[in-house]
Design a protein around this motif. Structure first.
Motif, PDB file in Angstrom:
ATOM      1  N   THR A 166     -25.224  -3.606 -22.969  1.00  0.00           N
ATOM      2  CA  THR A 166     -23.401  -4.495 -23.667  1.00  0.00           C
ATOM      3  C   THR A 166     -23.507  -5.071 -22.507  1.00  0.00           C
ATOM      4  OG1 THR A 166     -22.674  -2.189 -21.422  1.00  0.00           O
ATOM      5  CG2 THR A 166     -23.689  -1.582 -23.857  1.00  0.00           C
ATOM      6  N   GLY A 167     -24.292  -5.273 -21.894  1.00  0.00           N
ATOM      7  CA  GLY A 167     -23.242  -6.018 -20.373  1.00  0.00           C
ATOM      8  C   GLY A 167     -22.219  -5.799 -19.819  1.00  0.00           C
ATOM      9  N   ASP A 168     -21.696  -4.338 -19.406  1.00  0.00           N
ATOM     10  CA  ASP A 168     -20.916  -4.041 -18.433  1.00  0.00           C
ATOM     11  C   ASP A 168     -21.092  -3.369 -17.192  1.00  0.00           C
ATOM     12  OD1 ASP A 168     -19.315  -4.250 -20.597  1.00  0.00           O
ATOM     13  OD2 ASP A 168     -19.959  -2.713 -22.031  1.00  0.00           O
ATOM     14  N   GLY A 169     -20.139  -3.168 -16.474  1.00  0.00           N
ATOM     15  CA  GLY A 169     -20.755  -2.693 -15.152  1.00  0.00           C
ATOM     16  C   GLY A 169     -20.153  -3.007 -14.322  1.00  0.00           C
ATOM     17  N   PRO A 170     -20.157  -2.829 -12.640  1.00  0.00           N
ATOM     18  CA  PRO A 170     -20.010  -3.820 -11.216  1.00  0.00           C
ATOM     19  C   PRO A 170     -21.177  -5.018 -11.935  1.00  0.00           C
ATOM     20  CG  PRO A 170     -20.053  -1.358 -11.191  1.00  0.00           C
ATOM     21  CD  PRO A 170     -20.894  -1.674 -12.621  1.00  0.00           C
ATOM     22  N   LEU A 171     -22.221  -4.724 -11.736  1.00  0.00           N
ATOM     23  CA  LEU A 171     -23.321  -5.368 -11.696  1.00  0.00           C
ATOM     24  C   LEU A 171     -23.010  -6.362 -12.147  1.00  0.00           C
ATOM     25  CD1 LEU A 171     -25.819  -7.015 -10.194  1.00  0.00           C
ATOM     26  CD2 LEU A 171     -27.143  -5.216 -11.702  1.00  0.00           C
ATOM     27  N   PHE A 172     -23.268  -6.539 -13.401  1.00  0.00           N
ATOM     28  CA  PHE A 172     -22.658  -8.159 -14.202  1.00  0.00           C
ATOM     29  C   PHE A 172     -21.370  -8.013 -13.402  1.00  0.00           C
ATOM     30  CE2 PHE A 172     -25.478  -5.591 -16.543  1.00  0.00           C
ATOM     31  CZ  PHE A 172     -26.494  -6.576 -17.981  1.00  0.00           C
ATOM     32  N   THR A 173     -20.276  -7.731 -13.704  1.00  0.00           N
ATOM     33  CA  THR A 173     -19.542  -8.283 -13.137  1.00  0.00           C
ATOM     34  C   THR A 173     -18.997  -9.368 -11.913  1.00  0.00           C
ATOM     35  OG1 THR A 173     -17.167  -6.339 -13.929  1.00  0.00           O
ATOM     36  CG2 THR A 173     -16.980  -8.219 -12.190  1.00  0.00           C
ATOM     37  N   SER A 174     -20.254  -8.584 -11.284  1.00  0.00           N
ATOM     38  CA  SER A 174     -20.370  -9.004 -10.034  1.00  0.00           C
ATOM     39  C   SER A 174     -21.193 -10.491 -10.361  1.00  0.00           C
ATOM     40  CB  SER A 174     -21.335  -8.531  -8.831  1.00  0.00           C
ATOM     41  OG  SER A 174     -21.710  -9.112  -7.198  1.00  0.00           O
ATOM     42  N   ALA A 175     -22.607 -10.408 -11.119  1.00  0.00           N
ATOM     43  CA  ALA A 175     -22.835 -11.199 -11.186  1.00  0.00           C
ATOM     44  C   ALA A 175     -22.739 -12.765 -11.807  1.00  0.00           C
ATOM     45  CB  ALA A 175     -23.951 -11.236 -12.636  1.00  0.00           C
ATOM     46  N   ARG A 176     -21.766 -12.073 -13.624  1.00  0.00           N
ATOM     47  CA  ARG A 176     -20.656 -12.990 -13.197  1.00  0.00           C
ATOM     48  C   ARG A 176     -19.630 -14.866 -12.743  1.00  0.00           C
ATOM     49  NH1 ARG A 176     -20.201  -9.501 -18.089  1.00  0.00           N
ATOM     50  NH2 ARG A 176     -19.038  -8.579 -16.797  1.00  0.00           N
ATOM     51  N   ARG A 177     -19.614 -13.417 -11.151  1.00  0.00           N
ATOM     52  CA  ARG A 177     -18.753 -14.350 -10.254  1.00  0.00           C
ATOM     53  C   ARG A 177     -19.992 -15.440  -9.558  1.00  0.00           C
ATOM     54  NH1 ARG A 177     -16.009  -9.102  -9.516  1.00  0.00           N
ATOM     55  NH2 ARG A 177     -17.514  -8.098  -7.149  1.00  0.00           N
ATOM     56  N   THR A 178     -20.428 -14.874  -9.284  1.00  0.00           N
ATOM     57  CA  THR A 178     -21.391 -15.576  -8.885  1.00  0.00           C
ATOM     58  C   THR A 178     -22.231 -16.514  -9.564  1.00  0.00           C
ATOM     59  OG1 THR A 178     -22.673 -13.411  -8.054  1.00  0.00           O
ATOM     60  CG2 THR A 178     -24.187 -15.273  -7.907  1.00  0.00           C
ATOM     61  N   VAL A 179     -22.036 -16.471 -10.656  1.00  0.00           N
ATOM     62  CA  VAL A 179     -22.874 -17.784 -12.078  1.00  0.00           C
ATOM     63  C   VAL A 179     -21.536 -19.197 -12.036  1.00  0.00           C
ATOM     64  CG1 VAL A 179     -22.826 -18.650 -14.184  1.00  0.00           C
ATOM     65  CG2 VAL A 179     -24.468 -16.739 -13.054  1.00  0.00           C
ATOM     66  N   ARG A 180     -20.705 -18.530 -11.670  1.00  0.00           N
ATOM     67  CA  ARG A 180     -19.150 -19.537 -11.209  1.00  0.00           C
ATOM     68  C   ARG A 180     -18.840 -20.017  -9.684  1.00  0.00           C
ATOM     69  NH1 ARG A 180     -16.370 -15.162 -13.822  1.00  0.00           N
ATOM     70  NH2 ARG A 180     -15.368 -14.059 -12.165  1.00  0.00           N
ATOM     71  N   LEU A 181     -19.774 -19.686  -8.838  1.00  0.00           N
ATOM     72  CA  LEU A 181     -19.814 -19.822  -7.681  1.00  0.00           C
ATOM     73  C   LEU A 181     -20.647 -21.140  -7.605  1.00  0.00           C
ATOM     74  CD1 LEU A 181     -18.802 -19.512  -4.623  1.00  0.00           C
ATOM     75  CD2 LEU A 181     -20.560 -17.753  -4.041  1.00  0.00           C
ATOM     76  N   ALA A 182     -21.722 -20.840  -8.294  1.00  0.00           N
ATOM     77  CA  ALA A 182     -22.661 -21.694  -8.199  1.00  0.00           C
ATOM     78  C   ALA A 182     -22.242 -23.060  -9.209  1.00  0.00           C
ATOM     79  CB  ALA A 182     -24.499 -20.799  -9.168  1.00  0.00           C
ATOM     80  N   ASP A 183     -21.648 -22.888 -10.133  1.00  0.00           N
ATOM     81  CA  ASP A 183     -21.337 -24.160 -10.689  1.00  0.00           C
ATOM     82  C   ASP A 183     -20.325 -24.765  -9.971  1.00  0.00           C
ATOM     83  OD1 ASP A 183     -21.860 -23.345 -13.428  1.00  0.00           O
ATOM     84  OD2 ASP A 183     -20.004 -21.885 -14.225  1.00  0.00           O
ATOM     85  N   SER A 184     -19.258 -24.445  -8.666  1.00  0.00           N
ATOM     86  CA  SER A 184     -18.745 -24.864  -7.776  1.00  0.00           C
ATOM     87  C   SER A 184     -19.950 -25.748  -6.842  1.00  0.00           C
ATOM     88  CB  SER A 184     -18.232 -23.842  -7.188  1.00  0.00           C
ATOM     89  OG  SER A 184     -17.012 -23.589  -8.263  1.00  0.00           O
ATOM     90  N   PHE A 185     -20.491 -24.657  -6.754  1.00  0.00           N
ATOM     91  CA  PHE A 185     -21.904 -25.521  -5.528  1.00  0.00           C
ATOM     92  C   PHE A 185     -22.951 -26.389  -6.273  1.00  0.00           C
ATOM     93  CE2 PHE A 185     -21.344 -22.065  -2.656  1.00  0.00           C
ATOM     94  CZ  PHE A 185     -21.727 -22.310  -1.865  1.00  0.00           C
ATOM     95  N   GLN A 186     -22.774 -26.578  -7.310  1.00  0.00           N
ATOM     96  CA  GLN A 186     -23.230 -27.152  -8.171  1.00  0.00           C
ATOM     97  C   GLN A 186     -22.743 -28.935  -8.277  1.00  0.00           C
ATOM     98  OE1 GLN A 186     -25.254 -26.245 -12.150  1.00  0.00           O
ATOM     99  NE2 GLN A 186     -25.337 -24.646 -11.069  1.00  0.00           N
ATOM    100  N   ARG A 187     -21.774 -28.580  -8.533  1.00  0.00           N
ATOM    101  CA  ARG A 187     -20.641 -29.959  -8.340  1.00  0.00           C
ATOM    102  C   ARG A 187     -20.571 -30.833  -6.763  1.00  0.00           C
ATOM    103  NH1 ARG A 187     -18.229 -26.398 -12.441  1.00  0.00           N
ATOM    104  NH2 ARG A 187     -16.012 -25.798 -10.974  1.00  0.00           N
TER     105      ARG A 187
END
Length: 524
Positions: A452-473
């Protein structure tokens, strides 16, 4: 014809030759500037410098007593012709803003002291053709600073060149004006004002403070008020010293502030896509985008505009708290004064910490990885080669690059290093560690959240992915800056680190968002 009269003719010829060389150099310079930056600007046909040159050459070959009368007439005609050329060139120069002069010399490296001196001389020879307005002072000021400066080993820092040679140049320029230095209270008063201004600059600790005190504006007002006195040798040397003092101060403060500002406005762009906007907020965001465009244009041209930076920071302080609050469904993210409140708290003593990318919970989550990485690095031998340390049994699981080992060492042993850059590289390494740990956790899930992609781990991972986008820029910006400055040896390791981050974050992105992808897309 007496020897004295012949000497006067010879001196007049030397003077006209000097004026001609200055006019010719400035004419070629203007053509190059227009071709590079102002191709659409209407240009007059090139003046007939060849004719004037031929006549000057003929005079030099016949400069003797028997030809004195004809030479005197010819020199008078040449003086009028060169005077008209000078007036025409200065009229054309008035159409070129100072910013293009600065950008030209940032792009063109093949120039020497003689060229810079000739360009300034034309302004002095043409003193009768126009007042010393602010644009002309700014251009002369820039050219003379380029002539007087020398780079040091520290990136971006300048110093004054050899004193004797510089003094000779400044004295020579002052003689061109045929002005007399009376050593009166006016010169001493201006020297005192410049000394006081340098004393005010020294303790400034931030660009906001520099801007609030309007030190740059006050300094420019002093220079613009001097007129011809700008070139008085003692004053001019003090001006050049002040220019370099300000340059070094602004460069240091700017490097400290640049990364935080860029990351903050990137965060605003991310939040803009997540929150609903009304007409008022849309208008404010439009003004913000224009401020970003001005700021990034100055970065591309390597020109620092304190006004543009201050404007951008004002927009960030206005928008970021509101967008963060909207993104968190009304969470209170502002202090009583309305300032942005960072969620990461105070960095630990050993981290020299940053984590200044908004107040995302990903920052708190990243801190744990950063502290673990820092603790592991502290146990490594400080004398072993970085490549050996990266492959050691203790650090091999972190999959570090030698440049990241070097970043840790510089932060802890070199107080003169670019701490903002080195800390960012270590933060990026910690972010990769977290990305890979979360990817392994998601792969090991056995419950229904794996589907399902639900749960705290996925929520945290999505935050990490967005943070990685900022680092890439941010990596993109650092790489572009290194290339623009010609530091390819610095750009290559940054590109490697960027690609490592892109590769790892892409893997986590697929794990987090695969349930949103169609089966056909997944098959592809």
């Amino acid at each position: 014809m007496s020897v004295q009269e012949l000497t006067l003719l010879h001196n007049r010829y030397v003077d006209l030759s000097d004026r001609f060389r200055a006019a010719w150099a400035f004419h070629q310079f203007l053509q190059s500037v227009r071709k590079m930056f102002l191709p659409a600007q209407n240009q007059r046909p090139s003046a007939d410098f060849q004719e004037v040159y031929s006549r000057l050459k003929a005079v030099s070959q016949n400069l003797n007593a028997s030809e004195a009368d004809s030479i005197r007439v010819e020199l008078t005609g040449l003086a009028s012709r060169i005077e008209r050329l000078t007036a025409q060139i200065l009229e054309e120069d008035s159409k070129v803003a100072p910013q293009y002069v600065r950008r030209f010399f940032q792009k063109v490296k093949g120039y020497d002291d003689k060229l810079l001196t000739q360009l300034v001389k034309l302004y002095l020879f043409g003193v009768e053709h126009g007042e010393w307005n602010s644009d002309r002072i700014d251009k002369a000021d820039f050219l003379l600073t380029r002539l007087a400066e020398e780079k040091t080993e520290e990136e971006g820092r300048l110093t004054l060149r050899d004193g004797r040679r510089l003094a000779e140049i400044l004295e020579g320029l002052w003689r061109v004006l045929n002005a007399e230095d009376d050593g009166g209270p006016l010169v001493e008063g201006h020297l005192s004002s410049l000394k006081e201004l340098r004393a005010l600059v020294e303790p400034v600790a931030s660009l906001d403070e520099l801007n609030d005190q309007n030190l740059v504006g006050r300094y420019r007002d002093i220079k613009h008020s001097l007129g011809e006195l700008f070139f008085e040798p003692r004053l001019l040397r003090a001006i050049l010293e002040t220019n370099i003092t300000l340059h070094n101060k602004v460069q240091r403060l700017y490097r400290e502030e640049e990364r935080r500002v860029i990351i903050d406005y990137q965060r605003i762009f991310e939040l803009e896509r997540e929150v609903p906007v009304d007409s008022e907020l849309t208008e404010r965001l439009d003004r913000f985008r224009k401020a970003v465009e001005r700021f990034e244009t100055s970065l591309q041209g390597r020109e620092i505009s304190l006004n543009d930076l201050a404007s951008l920071k004002d927009h960030i302080r206005d928008l970021l708290p509101q967008l963060n609050a909207a993104s968190r469904s009304g969470g209170d993210l502002t202090t009583s004064s309305g300032e942005h409140k960072l969620a990461v708290g105070t960095p630990s003593a050993g981290s020299s910490g940053g984590f200044g990318i908004g107040d995302d919970e990903a920052q708190l989550e990243l801190r744990e990885s950063y502290e673990r990485l820092e603790a592991a690095l502290s146990e490594a031998s400080p004398l072993a080669p970085p490549q050996t340390v990266a492959l050691s049994r203790e650090l091999f699981p972190y999959r570090l690059e030698p440049r990241e080992i070097l970043a840790y060492r510089r932060l802890n042993t070199d107080p003169q290093c670019n701490r903002s850059l080195e800390r960012f590289l270590l933060e990026a390494a910690a972010l990769r560690v977290r990305i890979n740990e979360q990817a392994d956790e998601i792969k090991g899930l056995l419950d229904d959240t794996a589907v399902t992609g639900d749960g705290p781990l996925f929520t945290s991972a999505r935050r990490t992915v967005r943070l990685a986008d900022s680092f890439q820029r941010q990596f993109d910006h650092l790489i572009d800056r290194a290339v623009l400055l010609g530091h390819l040896d610095q750009a290559n390791p940054l590109q490697i680190l960027r690609m490592r981050l892109v590769r790892d974050s892409s893997g986590l992105w697929l794990l987090v968002y695969k349930r949103f992808l169609s089966s056909r897309h997944m098959a592809t």
